[in-house]
Motif scaffolding. Sequence first.
Motif, PDB file in Angstrom:
ATOM      1  N   ALA A  71       0.832  -1.205   0.000  1.00 42.73           N
ATOM      2  CA  ALA A  71       0.000   0.000   0.000  1.00 42.73           C
ATOM      3  C   ALA A  71       0.867   1.255   0.000  1.00 42.73           C
ATOM      4  N   ALA A  72       1.930   1.274   0.802  1.00 48.90           N
ATOM      5  CA  ALA A  72       2.819   2.435   0.841  1.00 48.90           C
ATOM      6  C   ALA A  72       3.505   2.634  -0.507  1.00 48.90           C
ATOM      7  N   THR A  73       3.915   1.551  -1.133  1.00 52.97           N
ATOM      8  CA  THR A  73       4.541   1.634  -2.449  1.00 52.97           C
ATOM      9  C   THR A  73       3.555   2.162  -3.485  1.00 52.97           C
ATOM     10  N   ALA A  74       2.314   1.698  -3.433  1.00 52.20           N
ATOM     11  CA  ALA A  74       1.300   2.148  -4.391  1.00 52.20           C
ATOM     12  C   ALA A  74       0.996   3.637  -4.221  1.00 52.20           C
ATOM     13  N   VAL A  75       0.832   4.083  -2.984  1.00 51.09           N
ATOM     14  CA  VAL A  75       0.538   5.503  -2.743  1.00 51.09           C
ATOM     15  C   VAL A  75       1.730   6.364  -3.143  1.00 51.09           C
ATOM     16  N   GLY A  76       2.929   5.971  -2.715  1.00 51.62           N
ATOM     17  CA  GLY A  76       4.130   6.733  -3.063  1.00 51.62           C
ATOM     18  C   GLY A  76       4.376   6.758  -4.562  1.00 51.62           C
ATOM     19  N   GLY A  77       4.195   5.614  -5.203  1.00 50.27           N
ATOM     20  CA  GLY A  77       4.373   5.539  -6.660  1.00 50.27           C
ATOM     21  C   GLY A  77       3.348   6.385  -7.398  1.00 50.27           C
ATOM     22  N   GLY A  78       2.130   6.390  -6.896  1.00 52.33           N
ATOM     23  CA  GLY A  78       1.091   7.219  -7.516  1.00 52.33           C
ATOM     24  C   GLY A  78       1.410   8.697  -7.411  1.00 52.33           C
ATOM     25  N   LEU A  79       1.870   9.114  -6.234  1.00 55.99           N
ATOM     26  CA  LEU A  79       2.255  10.523  -6.066  1.00 55.99           C
ATOM     27  C   LEU A  79       3.449  10.871  -6.951  1.00 55.99           C
ATOM     28  N   LEU A  80       4.403   9.957  -7.047  1.00 53.33           N
ATOM     29  CA  LEU A  80       5.556  10.187  -7.913  1.00 53.33           C
ATOM     30  C   LEU A  80       5.124  10.309  -9.370  1.00 53.33           C
ATOM     31  N   MET A  81       4.233   9.443  -9.797  1.00 58.37           N
ATOM     32  CA  MET A  81       3.735   9.492 -11.183  1.00 58.37           C
ATOM     33  C   MET A  81       2.991  10.796 -11.452  1.00 58.37           C
ATOM     34  N   LEU A  82       2.199  11.261 -10.479  1.00 62.03           N
ATOM     35  CA  LEU A  82       1.500  12.531 -10.650  1.00 62.03           C
ATOM     36  C   LEU A  82       2.490  13.682 -10.779  1.00 62.03           C
ATOM     37  N   GLN A  83       3.540  13.683  -9.988  1.00 70.02           N
ATOM     38  CA  GLN A  83       4.553  14.748 -10.057  1.00 70.02           C
ATOM     39  C   GLN A  83       5.287  14.710 -11.390  1.00 70.02           C
TER      40      GLN A  83
END
Length: 151
Positions: A71-83
């Motif tokens: 879950a932490a990887t998914a949230v962090g990866g999603g934020l990174l992709m948005l940036q």
Amino acid sequence: MANRDKDLEEEIYDKVVDLTEYAKRQRWWNRVFGNSSGPVAEKYSVATQIAIGGVSGWCAGYLFQKVGKLAATAVGGGLLMLQIANNSGYIQVDWKRVEKDVNKAKKQLKKGSKDASTEIDTVFKKSTEFVKKNIVVTSSFAGGFLLGMAS
């Protein structure tokens, strides 16, 4: 008369004991799941129960650790992709609107915290008053009781 009361008392006691024995035999899970199911405590020794609890606890911890990392990887990866998408120009963020919404949320939180602090103060004052009244009454009662005991 006393003999009759004693017989009646024994009869009531026997019925209560019979009722408790019936309740022990007829558990709610027996009515729901049938007689083949029952509490684990009646089927296994204490050591076995501890071992089962330890193993199941370890498995649950391991599972939650893996799910938490995912879950932490998914949230962090999603934020990174948005940036990355924002910097590449795929999406446009209205930063003024974001700032306005954040400031609005801050104001609401400050207002809520002030309301909460006054509410907590009120509860604290009421509790203090209650304790003071009861300690005074209780200590007066205890003092009178002790004086009565001494005489």
